[in-house]
Scaffold this motif. Structure first.
Motif, PDB file in Angstrom:
ATOM      1  N   PRO A  95      -0.852  -2.030  -7.532  1.00 23.17           N
ATOM      2  CA  PRO A  95      -0.847  -3.179  -8.436  1.00 23.17           C
ATOM      3  C   PRO A  95       0.596  -3.649  -8.612  1.00 23.17           C
ATOM      4  O   PRO A  95       1.533  -3.003  -8.128  1.00 23.17           O
ATOM      5  CB  PRO A  95      -1.416  -2.594  -9.734  1.00 23.17           C
ATOM      6  CG  PRO A  95      -1.035  -1.151  -9.681  1.00 23.17           C
ATOM      7  CD  PRO A  95      -1.094  -0.759  -8.225  1.00 23.17           C
ATOM      8  N   PRO A  96       0.828  -4.774  -9.314  1.00 22.27           N
ATOM      9  CA  PRO A  96       2.210  -5.218  -9.564  1.00 22.27           C
ATOM     10  C   PRO A  96       3.016  -4.109 -10.238  1.00 22.27           C
ATOM     11  O   PRO A  96       2.530  -3.446 -11.158  1.00 22.27           O
ATOM     12  CB  PRO A  96       2.024  -6.427 -10.485  1.00 22.27           C
ATOM     13  CG  PRO A  96       0.672  -6.951 -10.138  1.00 22.27           C
ATOM     14  CD  PRO A  96      -0.162  -5.737  -9.823  1.00 22.27           C
ATOM     15  N   PHE A 144       0.856  -1.179   0.000  1.00 24.78           N
ATOM     16  CA  PHE A 144       0.000   0.000   0.000  1.00 24.78           C
ATOM     17  C   PHE A 144       0.896   1.233   0.000  1.00 24.78           C
ATOM     18  O   PHE A 144       1.839   1.323   0.785  1.00 24.78           O
ATOM     19  CB  PHE A 144      -0.910   0.027   1.223  1.00 24.78           C
ATOM     20  CG  PHE A 144      -2.020  -0.985   1.203  1.00 24.78           C
ATOM     21  CD1 PHE A 144      -3.317  -0.600   0.894  1.00 24.78           C
ATOM     22  CD2 PHE A 144      -1.769  -2.322   1.490  1.00 24.78           C
ATOM     23  CE1 PHE A 144      -4.345  -1.526   0.873  1.00 24.78           C
ATOM     24  CE2 PHE A 144      -2.782  -3.255   1.474  1.00 24.78           C
ATOM     25  CZ  PHE A 144      -4.082  -2.859   1.163  1.00 24.78           C
ATOM     26  N   PHE A 145       0.588   2.179  -0.889  1.00 27.80           N
ATOM     27  CA  PHE A 145       1.326   3.440  -0.915  1.00 27.80           C
ATOM     28  C   PHE A 145       0.392   4.554  -0.469  1.00 27.80           C
ATOM     29  O   PHE A 145      -0.718   4.701  -0.991  1.00 27.80           O
ATOM     30  CB  PHE A 145       1.853   3.747  -2.311  1.00 27.80           C
ATOM     31  CG  PHE A 145       2.584   5.068  -2.390  1.00 27.80           C
ATOM     32  CD1 PHE A 145       3.804   5.228  -1.750  1.00 27.80           C
ATOM     33  CD2 PHE A 145       2.047   6.141  -3.079  1.00 27.80           C
ATOM     34  CE1 PHE A 145       4.482   6.440  -1.797  1.00 27.80           C
ATOM     35  CE2 PHE A 145       2.711   7.355  -3.135  1.00 27.80           C
ATOM     36  CZ  PHE A 145       3.931   7.501  -2.505  1.00 27.80           C
ATOM     37  N   GLU A 154      -8.802  -2.512  -0.870  1.00 34.25           N
ATOM     38  CA  GLU A 154      -8.056  -1.567  -1.701  1.00 34.25           C
ATOM     39  C   GLU A 154      -7.547  -0.342  -0.941  1.00 34.25           C
ATOM     40  O   GLU A 154      -6.684   0.362  -1.430  1.00 34.25           O
ATOM     41  CB  GLU A 154      -8.953  -1.082  -2.857  1.00 34.25           C
ATOM     42  CG  GLU A 154      -9.495  -2.182  -3.761  1.00 34.25           C
ATOM     43  CD  GLU A 154      -8.450  -2.743  -4.682  1.00 34.25           C
ATOM     44  OE1 GLU A 154      -7.459  -2.026  -4.940  1.00 34.25           O
ATOM     45  OE2 GLU A 154      -8.617  -3.884  -5.160  1.00 34.25           O
ATOM     46  N   GLU A 155      -8.097  -0.092   0.243  1.00 35.68           N
ATOM     47  CA  GLU A 155      -7.787   1.144   0.956  1.00 35.68           C
ATOM     48  C   GLU A 155      -7.315   0.884   2.384  1.00 35.68           C
ATOM     49  O   GLU A 155      -7.736  -0.066   3.037  1.00 35.68           O
ATOM     50  CB  GLU A 155      -9.023   2.051   0.997  1.00 35.68           C
ATOM     51  CG  GLU A 155      -9.605   2.391  -0.365  1.00 35.68           C
ATOM     52  CD  GLU A 155      -8.719   3.316  -1.169  1.00 35.68           C
ATOM     53  OE1 GLU A 155      -7.912   4.040  -0.546  1.00 35.68           O
ATOM     54  OE2 GLU A 155      -8.839   3.322  -2.409  1.00 35.68           O
ATOM     55  N   LEU A 156      -6.444   1.767   2.852  1.00 37.56           N
ATOM     56  CA  LEU A 156      -5.935   1.737   4.219  1.00 37.56           C
ATOM     57  C   LEU A 156      -5.984   3.156   4.760  1.00 37.56           C
ATOM     58  O   LEU A 156      -5.514   4.087   4.108  1.00 37.56           O
ATOM     59  CB  LEU A 156      -4.499   1.218   4.244  1.00 37.56           C
ATOM     60  CG  LEU A 156      -3.754   1.237   5.586  1.00 37.56           C
ATOM     61  CD1 LEU A 156      -4.340   0.184   6.522  1.00 37.56           C
ATOM     62  CD2 LEU A 156      -2.267   0.981   5.378  1.00 37.56           C
ATOM     63  N   ALA A 157      -6.561   3.338   5.938  1.00 39.41           N
ATOM     64  CA  ALA A 157      -6.664   4.679   6.501  1.00 39.41           C
ATOM     65  C   ALA A 157      -6.637   4.605   8.021  1.00 39.41           C
ATOM     66  O   ALA A 157      -7.154   3.658   8.623  1.00 39.41           O
ATOM     67  CB  ALA A 157      -7.948   5.358   6.034  1.00 39.41           C
ATOM     68  N   GLY A 190      -3.808   3.312  -9.674  1.00 40.50           N
ATOM     69  CA  GLY A 190      -5.061   3.564 -10.352  1.00 40.50           C
ATOM     70  C   GLY A 190      -5.315   5.044 -10.580  1.00 40.50           C
ATOM     71  O   GLY A 190      -6.153   5.424 -11.403  1.00 40.50           O
ATOM     72  N   LYS A 191      -4.585   5.895  -9.864  1.00 36.41           N
ATOM     73  CA  LYS A 191      -4.727   7.341 -10.007  1.00 36.41           C
ATOM     74  C   LYS A 191      -3.697   7.925 -10.968  1.00 36.41           C
ATOM     75  O   LYS A 191      -3.654   9.147 -11.161  1.00 36.41           O
ATOM     76  CB  LYS A 191      -4.576   8.020  -8.640  1.00 36.41           C
ATOM     77  CG  LYS A 191      -5.547   7.516  -7.582  1.00 36.41           C
ATOM     78  CD  LYS A 191      -5.253   8.146  -6.243  1.00 36.41           C
ATOM     79  CE  LYS A 191      -6.150   7.585  -5.144  1.00 36.41           C
ATOM     80  NZ  LYS A 191      -5.820   8.168  -3.815  1.00 36.41           N
TER      81      LYS A 191
END
Length: 267
Positions: free
Chosen positions: A142-143, A46-47, A114-117, A182-183
């Motif tokens: 993603p890879p 996760f970034f 998909e998300e971390l917060a 994805g962004k």
């Protein structure tokens, strides 16, 4: 005599074929667990970013392996394994790790697919009490396949000249990573020595990433404000400089193009 010889050869062939297949599998890396990088495919990177750059790194790279109940966070130049990892109902997550010096940190928040917060806290090891440091929001990566940058696009890649000094063993150089998300393209830069006045050993998130006339341009939000940099790709890496320093004749810093973007998982 000839019949016995033929039978013996056939038997040897039957035994050797499986052994040869096993050898080929080992050589080609098909047997899992032969390296930290291969082990990392079991989990997810996760970034993320933090807006509180005064007290917290603005760029965060975290790794979670739910199947093995393990994970880690990028500290200085490698992944630091969580000393504590708790996954609860509804995606609740609590992790703890050792930072620079004697500091211990804790992240408390939610981890979805998909998300971390959540928020980062500084933990007092003696009393167990904690205090708020910053908020972090991250997205699953993603890879990341490192490849050459097209003429008008910045893709997943890493440029670095990091090394350990012969005298004190301290880490030197600078490390720049671009991630495909994805962004679009995101990234981070970590200075391990004081080239200019940027904070040392503190990952900084990149913004305004673009390819301009075969030059990669980007900015980083530092405690002193937004600073602009550029990379000029070469056959083996890139020439790196800060825009204002380049305008006054400052020398470029030569970086190497690294084969992988994400750090290895060594546990």
């Amino acid at each position: 005599m000839k019949v016995k010889t033929v039978r013996l050869l056939v038997g040897m062939l039957v035994l050797c074929v499986p052994a040869a297949c096993l050898l080929c599998a080992v050589c080609s890396g098909q047997i899992s667990g032969s390296s930290g990088e291969q082990n990392s495919i079991h989990g997810q990177f996760f970034f993320g970013t933090s807006q509180d750059v005064k007290y917290c790194p603005s760029a965060w790279l975290l790794y979670f392996d739910k199947a093995h109940n393990s994970g880690g966070v990028f500290v200085v130049a490698s992944m630091e394994k969580f000393s504590r990892l708790e996954l609860g109902e509804g995606g609740a997550v609590l992790v703890q790790w050792a930072g620079l010096g004697d500091k211990n940190y804790r992240f408390k928040g939610t981890l979805k697919s998909e998300e971390l917060a959540g928020e980062v806290q500084l933990v007092d090891t003696r009393s167990g009490s904690s205090k708020y440091v910053c908020e972090v929001a991250a997205t699953k990566l993603p890879p990341q396949n490192a490849r050459a940058n097209p003429e008008h696009q910045v893709v997943a890649s890493r440029y670095s000249n990091t090394a350990y000094s012969n005298e004190g063993g301290d880490l030197t150089g600078v490390d720049i990573r671009f991630f495909s998300t994805g962004k679009g393209t995101e990234g981070m830069i970590t200075f391990h020595e004081g080239y200019w006045d940027e904070p040392v050993n503190t990952p900084l998130v990149l913004s305004q990433i673009e390819m301009d006339k075969k030059t990669i341009r980007f900015a980083a939000d530092t405690p002193n404000g937004v600073t602009h940099y550029h990379l000029v790709p070469t056959l083996t890496g890139a020439l790196f400089n800060r825009d204002d320093m380049a305008r006054t004749g400052g020398k470029d810093i030569r970086l190497k193009k690294m084969p992988t973007v994400l750090p290895a998982i060594g546990w």
